[in-house]
Design an enzyme around this catalytic site. Structure first.
Site, PDB file in Angstrom:
ATOM      1  N   GLY A 460      61.308 100.353  63.813  1.00 25.55           N
ATOM      2  CA  GLY A 460      60.304  99.626  63.031  1.00 25.55           C
ATOM      3  C   GLY A 460      60.651  98.161  62.855  1.00 25.55           C
ATOM      4  N   CYS A 579      68.433 101.067  52.028  1.00 25.51           N
ATOM      5  CA  CYS A 579      67.248 101.447  51.255  1.00 25.51           C
ATOM      6  C   CYS A 579      67.691 102.278  50.061  1.00 25.51           C
ATOM      7  CB  CYS A 579      66.252 102.210  52.118  1.00 25.51           C
ATOM      8  SG  CYS A 579      66.937 103.634  52.988  1.00 25.51           S
TER       9      CYS A 579
END
Length: 717
Positions: A460, A579
């Site tokens: 991504g 994250c």
């Protein structure tokens, strides 16, 4: 070997030649229509042919019907087809007696066989007909003992003559009673006859089966029809029994179950997925509520999940009275009276760590809410304003709107069918959270540079980095999982990039990683972490992780940072990101790395993002994103710049540049101090002139840039 005497009485089904020869010798006239007949053959004189064990008898001895050599030799109607019974011969019939036909079986006659019949490959079907004096025709091979008894009778003689097959017409030789003259007549071809030894009810059953079509299938057993809510409860219970084993991630287990049930529609799949994720977000609270109920524990979880996400009244209607009473009791509980860990459905180890963060309660509540869908336009193919206008016109029900910080993001509500959009198929848009987009902006790659995405995954961030480089330079996508890299190939093909090089490495110490030591201008390390910042999208992570797994992840992050730092060129940047929201994976990891590597200094993330995200305000040099503050997933990032190489070529030049920058900074500080003293003396009443604290570092930067050396570290570092 022995042969039969010519005086033995012939049986029905003998050879046609012997029959014609016997009729000619009786003095009768041959039919004018019958053709000439060959001379009779002396079968009695011919030796019996040898037959191997297990082989069927010759066709002439089967007793089915006469064997005709030519169809033209068919006798006239009434000649022998409608002949009189053999035992009731008219006067003058001089055919050989019934025992005169030769036999191909030399075994002695059996005790239960009719008189004069010694063949082992034939036995009467209905016994001897007393009135007509002839036996019925039968199948010689099927009842031969050498073939294991009657092949049409599954019981066989060894079972005491059990006549269970309607093809079995065994008579006295099979232990059954003798048949009447009418029953001894063979049935017409295709006609149905009831088996013997059955009552009238069974005969009617056989008759109904025979009358039914041959291709008719038995009717399936009728099951009671369930209400849609009852079906949904059973389906949800089946899914939860697979997901709650924690063997695979929840999205993978749910996807596998849905592929196994392809008849489910889009609406059914959406309802099941929403209920499953609601149960995972509130699993601890639902389990505590379920302890007071009755029945299966997983069913109680399914009831609570479907009640909160579906039609509550329809769910109540399909419950039993005890389940309805339990549901009314647990839904009336005040959540504020529950312990915080139970109310927010957090494991104890995560509850303790989140409690140490500032404004912890809003953060805990936001992690249990459903996240919106974030999209990103491809800078190589589309502009956000044009794409946003098209989405607003085509899908107003999903409320498309621009993301507040990322210049490429579009946020939508609900779950639109993205994979069927032409914009997605042509690579104009991609699914990517706004926090991940800001992380790519923090890397800030330039055209023609060498960039390494050390933990690329499905690619991504790699696609956005390649688009920011305008498909120039070299972009390496490293990952230890070849399967994850393979999943990113369709996305790479849609993006239209040509500068991405996916590489599956064996680990952080792979040889291909060592070959790039000191060559990359940008190295992004999106390290493996606990994922506690993505609980809105992956709520199963808080139940699949543990304290031991957290310690193992921290050790892995340390090793990856050490390996990636070797690839950074002098003046290059190492961007470390996770994250996660936990300090031991974020700030503590960066501080420990800087203590081990003095050649790296930290840059302010807010200053780097000011050009791409001017509305984003950060506290401190780190990039910290929270779902309750920024509306994104929880992200952390730090920019570490290499000011001098640890060893190798160029070390002296880099050291001289750093020394010149430090000397220039010292000169500026001295001049600033002297100017401040002068102003203090000139200012009336002891008032001092205001000085901006950022002027000295800003004036020192051009000095370092003039010698094409890395920028001097800020005063804070």
């Amino acid at each position: 070997m022995s042969t039969r005497k010519p005086s033995d009485a012939p049986r029905r089904g003998g050879s046609l030649s012997a029959f014609k020869a016997a009729r000619d010798t009786s003095g009768r006239e041959s039919s004018p229509r019958a053709p000439s007949r060959p001379a009779p053959r002396d079968d009695a004189a011919a030796p019996a042919p040898r037959r191997s064990a297990g082989l069927p008898p010759p066709a002439q001895a089967r007793g089915d019907r006469p064997v005709r050599e030519n169809r033209q030799e068919r006798p006239a109607r009434g000649e022998w087809e409608n002949r009189q019974p053999r035992d009731g011969r008219p006067a003058g019939d001089s055919r050989p007696p019934r025992d005169g036909r030769p036999s191909y079986d030399n075994r002695p006659p059996r005790d239960n066989r009719a008189s004069g019949d010694s063949r082992g490959n034939w036995e009467p079907r209905g016994g001897q007909d007393a009135s007509r004096g002839r036996p019925e025709r039968g199948n010689d091979r099927g009842r031969d003992e050498r073939y294991g008894g009657d092949r049409n009778d599954r019981g066989g003689n060894s079972h005491g003559g059990n006549d269970r097959n309607r093809n079995d017409r065994g008579g006295a030789s099979r232990g059954g009673p003798p048949q009447s003259p009418r029953a001894a007549m063979p049935p017409a071809r295709g006609a149905w006859t009831a088996p013997r030894n059955v009552d009238a009810a069974e005969q009617r059953d056989f008759a109904s089966r025979a009358a039914a079509p041959q291709d008719a299938k038995p009717a399936a057993p009728q099951r009671p029809r369930l209400a849609p809510a009852a079906w949904r409860l059973e389906q949800l219970r089946d899914v939860l029994e697979t997901v709650l084993t924690w063997e695979y991630p929840a999205d993978a287990s749910l996807s596998h179950w849905l592929r196994a049930h392809p008849k489910l529609g889009v609406r059914d799949r959406a309802e099941l997925a929403e209920a499953v994720y609601d149960i995972l977000r509130n699993l601890r609270r639902y389990r505590q509520f379920g302890e007071s109920g009755v029945g299966h524990a997983v069913r109680r979880l399914a009831i609570l999940g479907l009640y909160n996400t579906g039609n509550a009244e329809a769910v109540k209607a399909v419950l039993t009275p005890p389940e309805q009473e339990w549901l009314a009791r647990v839904t009336s509980i005040d959540l504020d009276t529950l312990p915080p860990a139970v109310r927010d459905s957090l494991p104890d180890w995560l509850d303790e760590r989140l409690a140490l963060l500032p404004d912890a309660q809003p953060l805990r509540e936001s992690l249990n809410q459903q996240a919106d869908l974030d999209l990103r336009v491809n800078p190589m193919k589309a502009e956000r304003d044009e794409m946003l206008a098209a989405l607003v016109k085509g899908m107003p029900q999903h409320n498309p709107r621009p993301t507040p910080y990322s210049p490429w993001g579009i946020r939508m509500s609900g779950r639109p069918p993205l994979n069927r959009w032409p914009q997605f198929e042509h690579g104009l848009i991609e699914v990517q959270d706004e926090g991940s987009q800001l992380l790519a902006a923090l890397v800030a790659p330039k055209r023609g540079e060498m960039v390494i995405d050390f933990c690329a995954g499905a690619g991504g961030k790699t696609l956005l980095l390649g688009a920011l480089m305008r498909s120039t330079g070299r972009l390496y996508a490293f990952d230890v999982s070849a399967a994850r890299l393979a999943r990113g190939k369709p996305r790479l093909a849609r993006s239209g990039l040509s500068n991405v090089v996916p590489v599956a490495i064996d680990g952080e110490n792979d040889v291909r990683v060592k070959r790039l030591a000191g060559k990359a201008q940008r190295v992004l390390v999106d390290a493996p972490c606990s994922g506690m910042g993505t609980l809105r999208r992956n709520p199963d992570l808080k139940w699949r992780q543990s304290v031991q797994a957290l310690h193992e992840l921290c050790a892995l992050q340390k090793r990856i940072l050490e390996s990636a730092a070797r690839c950074v060129a002098p003046g290059g940047r190492l961007i470390y990101a996770t994250c996660s929201l936990l300090p031991e994976e974020n700030e503590e990891q960066v501080r420990a790395f800087l203590a081990r590597h003095p050649e790296f200094v930290q840059r302010d993330a807010g200053e780097i993002l000011a050009a791409r995200a001017p509305d984003l305000t950060l506290d401190g040099p780190f990039l910290k994103l929270r779902p309750d503050v920024h509306g994104t997933d929880g992200f952390f990032a730090a920019v570490l710049e290499r000011v001098k190489p640890a060893s190798g070529k160029g070390g002296a030049e880099a050291a001289a540049g750093v020394a010149a920058a430090a000397q220039a900074e010292a000169v500026i500080e001295a001049a600033s101090a002297a100017a401040s003293e002068t102003l203090d003396e000139q200012a009336p009443g002891g008032e001092t002139a205001d000085a901006e604290p950022g002027e000295a570092p800003d004036e020192a930067a051009p000095v370092a840039d003039a010698g094409e050396q890395p920028d001097a570290p800020p005063r804070d570092a």
